[in-house]
Structure formats: C-alpha cells, structure tokens
Design a protein around this motif. Structure first.
Motif, PDB file in Angstrom:
ATOM      1  N   LEU A 108       0.864  -1.169   0.000  1.00  0.00           N
ATOM      2  CA  LEU A 108       0.000   0.000   0.000  1.00  0.00           C
ATOM      3  C   LEU A 108       0.901   1.220   0.000  1.00  0.00           C
ATOM      4  CD1 LEU A 108      -2.774   1.402   0.301  1.00  0.00           C
ATOM      5  CD2 LEU A 108      -2.373   1.305   2.773  1.00  0.00           C
ATOM      6  N   ARG A 109       0.729   2.070  -0.982  1.00  0.00           N
ATOM      7  CA  ARG A 109       1.532   3.292  -1.052  1.00  0.00           C
ATOM      8  C   ARG A 109       0.625   4.492  -0.850  1.00  0.00           C
ATOM      9  NH1 ARG A 109       4.012   0.123  -5.208  1.00  0.00           N
ATOM     10  NH2 ARG A 109       6.199  -0.220  -4.708  1.00  0.00           N
ATOM     11  N   LEU A 110       0.998   5.337   0.089  1.00  0.00           N
ATOM     12  CA  LEU A 110       0.291   6.587   0.330  1.00  0.00           C
ATOM     13  C   LEU A 110       1.206   7.739  -0.061  1.00  0.00           C
ATOM     14  CD1 LEU A 110      -1.204   5.813   3.866  1.00  0.00           C
ATOM     15  CD2 LEU A 110      -2.368   5.669   1.668  1.00  0.00           C
ATOM     16  N   SER A 111       0.615   8.848  -0.415  1.00  0.00           N
ATOM     17  CA  SER A 111       1.383  10.020  -0.804  1.00  0.00           C
ATOM     18  C   SER A 111       2.238  10.512   0.362  1.00  0.00           C
ATOM     19  CB  SER A 111       0.432  11.138  -1.236  1.00  0.00           C
ATOM     20  OG  SER A 111       1.124  12.365  -1.334  1.00  0.00           O
ATOM     21  N   PHE A 112       3.531  10.678   0.128  1.00  0.00           N
ATOM     22  CA  PHE A 112       4.437  11.161   1.178  1.00  0.00           C
ATOM     23  C   PHE A 112       3.981  12.534   1.665  1.00  0.00           C
ATOM     24  CE2 PHE A 112       8.277  12.967   3.015  1.00  0.00           C
ATOM     25  CZ  PHE A 112       8.788  11.905   3.732  1.00  0.00           C
ATOM     26  N   HIS A 116       7.582   0.970   5.833  1.00  0.00           N
ATOM     27  CA  HIS A 116       8.852   1.494   5.312  1.00  0.00           C
ATOM     28  C   HIS A 116       9.069   2.906   5.840  1.00  0.00           C
ATOM     29  CE1 HIS A 116      11.763   2.995   2.365  1.00  0.00           C
ATOM     30  NE2 HIS A 116      12.123   1.730   2.289  1.00  0.00           N
ATOM     31  N   GLN A 117      10.296   3.186   6.276  1.00  0.00           N
ATOM     32  CA  GLN A 117      10.630   4.513   6.785  1.00  0.00           C
ATOM     33  C   GLN A 117      11.751   5.109   5.961  1.00  0.00           C
ATOM     34  OE1 GLN A 117      10.738   4.983  11.034  1.00  0.00           O
ATOM     35  NE2 GLN A 117       9.572   3.110  11.306  1.00  0.00           N
ATOM     36  N   PRO A 118      11.905   6.410   5.916  1.00  0.00           N
ATOM     37  CA  PRO A 118      11.320   7.394   6.812  1.00  0.00           C
ATOM     38  C   PRO A 118       9.857   7.678   6.447  1.00  0.00           C
ATOM     39  CG  PRO A 118      12.657   8.530   5.206  1.00  0.00           C
ATOM     40  CD  PRO A 118      12.826   7.044   4.955  1.00  0.00           C
ATOM     41  N   LEU A 119       9.109   8.052   7.465  1.00  0.00           N
ATOM     42  CA  LEU A 119       7.722   8.455   7.275  1.00  0.00           C
ATOM     43  C   LEU A 119       7.685   9.967   7.076  1.00  0.00           C
ATOM     44  CD1 LEU A 119       6.025   6.322  10.057  1.00  0.00           C
ATOM     45  CD2 LEU A 119       6.085   5.865   7.610  1.00  0.00           C
ATOM     46  N   SER A 129       3.971   2.481  15.220  1.00  0.00           N
ATOM     47  CA  SER A 129       4.385   1.202  15.808  1.00  0.00           C
ATOM     48  C   SER A 129       3.426   0.737  16.902  1.00  0.00           C
ATOM     49  CB  SER A 129       5.815   1.271  16.338  1.00  0.00           C
ATOM     50  OG  SER A 129       5.891   2.119  17.451  1.00  0.00           O
ATOM     51  N   THR A 130       2.716   1.663  17.537  1.00  0.00           N
ATOM     52  CA  THR A 130       1.783   1.269  18.599  1.00  0.00           C
ATOM     53  C   THR A 130       0.471   0.728  18.064  1.00  0.00           C
ATOM     54  OG1 THR A 130       0.734   3.453  18.860  1.00  0.00           O
ATOM     55  CG2 THR A 130       2.719   2.999  20.178  1.00  0.00           C
ATOM     56  N   ILE A 131       0.124   1.020  16.813  1.00  0.00           N
ATOM     57  CA  ILE A 131      -1.159   0.552  16.292  1.00  0.00           C
ATOM     58  C   ILE A 131      -1.050  -0.734  15.478  1.00  0.00           C
ATOM     59  CG2 ILE A 131      -2.205   2.838  16.389  1.00  0.00           C
ATOM     60  CD1 ILE A 131      -1.930   2.974  13.329  1.00  0.00           C
ATOM     61  N   ILE A 132       0.167  -1.199  15.228  1.00  0.00           N
ATOM     62  CA  ILE A 132       0.349  -2.483  14.534  1.00  0.00           C
ATOM     63  C   ILE A 132       0.152  -3.606  15.548  1.00  0.00           C
ATOM     64  CG2 ILE A 132       1.952  -3.972  13.289  1.00  0.00           C
ATOM     65  CD1 ILE A 132       3.342  -1.416  12.291  1.00  0.00           C
ATOM     66  N   ASP A 133      -0.680  -4.569  15.199  1.00  0.00           N
ATOM     67  CA  ASP A 133      -0.902  -5.738  16.060  1.00  0.00           C
ATOM     68  C   ASP A 133       0.453  -6.389  16.329  1.00  0.00           C
ATOM     69  OD1 ASP A 133      -1.368  -8.364  17.015  1.00  0.00           O
ATOM     70  OD2 ASP A 133      -3.271  -8.482  15.944  1.00  0.00           O
ATOM     71  N   PRO A 134       0.852  -6.553  17.589  1.00  0.00           N
ATOM     72  CA  PRO A 134       2.163  -7.131  17.905  1.00  0.00           C
ATOM     73  C   PRO A 134       2.388  -8.516  17.278  1.00  0.00           C
ATOM     74  CG  PRO A 134       1.114  -6.298  19.897  1.00  0.00           C
ATOM     75  CD  PRO A 134       0.102  -6.187  18.792  1.00  0.00           C
ATOM     76  N   ARG A 135       1.308  -9.252  17.048  1.00  0.00           N
ATOM     77  CA  ARG A 135       1.444 -10.576  16.419  1.00  0.00           C
ATOM     78  C   ARG A 135       1.776 -10.469  14.939  1.00  0.00           C
ATOM     79  NH1 ARG A 135      -4.332 -12.549  17.974  1.00  0.00           N
ATOM     80  NH2 ARG A 135      -4.583 -10.376  17.400  1.00  0.00           N
ATOM     81  N   LYS A 136       1.579  -9.279  14.364  1.00  0.00           N
ATOM     82  CA  LYS A 136       1.847  -9.087  12.939  1.00  0.00           C
ATOM     83  C   LYS A 136       2.988  -8.123  12.675  1.00  0.00           C
ATOM     84  CE  LYS A 136      -2.788 -10.247  11.439  1.00  0.00           C
ATOM     85  NZ  LYS A 136      -3.824 -10.000  10.438  1.00  0.00           N
ATOM     86  N   ASP A 137       3.570  -7.578  13.725  1.00  0.00           N
ATOM     87  CA  ASP A 137       4.655  -6.590  13.588  1.00  0.00           C
ATOM     88  C   ASP A 137       5.953  -7.308  13.223  1.00  0.00           C
ATOM     89  OD1 ASP A 137       6.464  -4.531  13.731  1.00  0.00           O
ATOM     90  OD2 ASP A 137       5.887  -3.882  15.731  1.00  0.00           O
ATOM     91  N   ILE A 138       6.372  -7.158  11.990  1.00  0.00           N
ATOM     92  CA  ILE A 138       7.582  -7.847  11.506  1.00  0.00           C
ATOM     93  C   ILE A 138       8.825  -7.356  12.247  1.00  0.00           C
ATOM     94  CG2 ILE A 138       9.105  -8.075   9.509  1.00  0.00           C
ATOM     95  CD1 ILE A 138       6.625  -8.308   7.794  1.00  0.00           C
ATOM     96  N   GLU A 139       8.838  -6.081  12.597  1.00  0.00           N
ATOM     97  CA  GLU A 139      10.006  -5.524  13.271  1.00  0.00           C
ATOM     98  C   GLU A 139       9.955  -5.676  14.785  1.00  0.00           C
ATOM     99  OE1 GLU A 139      11.624  -1.920  10.869  1.00  0.00           O
ATOM    100  OE2 GLU A 139       9.478  -1.635  11.225  1.00  0.00           O
ATOM    101  N   GLY A 140       8.786  -6.022  15.318  1.00  0.00           N
ATOM    102  CA  GLY A 140       8.593  -6.048  16.771  1.00  0.00           C
ATOM    103  C   GLY A 140       9.138  -7.260  17.384  1.00  0.00           C
TER     104      GLY A 140
END
Length: 70
Positions: free
Chosen positions: A15-19, A46-49, A59-70
């Motif tokens: 999903l790409r959103l306008s920077f 992907h960062q930078p945001l 990072s707080t709204i990503i489900d911890p079970r699905k957070d690849i970086e967490g």
C-alpha cells in the motif's frame, strides 16, 4: 509480484500513500485493515515516514502478532 517473494512462497501486499499528503487517518485505516485481515501475517512500514506521521505512534497501532520488526 516480487520475484523474491514468489520464490519464498508468499504474496506481498503493498500500500503506497502520498508522502506529502498522507494523513494519520489514512495510515490508521490501512493498518487496522491489515491487523484485521486473516490473510495478512506480517506488517512492515517502510521509513522514513513523512513529518506529519509519527513513527512511534504507527508502531503502537500495529498488532504485535503481525509486527515484523517487533
């Protein structure tokens, strides 16, 4: 589909959103959708945001079970 993903046997969803114009609401809606989807097993942001989107908040709204970086 990305060749590396295909070789590993998974289908990426991008999903790409306008920077410049992405809003906190758009980001929240997208992540909530990924969190709720039984076909999404991992979320990577992907960062930078853009400056209007706080990375720590994201990072707080990503489900911890699905957070690849967490």
């Amino acid at each position: 589909m990305c060749q590396a993903a295909k070789e590993l046997g998974f289908v990426p969803s991008v999903l790409r959103l306008s920077f410049e114009y992405a809003t906190k609401e758009q980001v929240s809606e997208a992540i909530q959708g990924f969190n709720a989807s039984p076909t999404v097993h991992g979320v990577f942001v992907h960062q930078p945001l853009p400056p209007q989107i706080d990375a720590q908040w994201v990072s707080t709204i990503i489900d911890p079970r699905k957070d690849i970086e967490g």
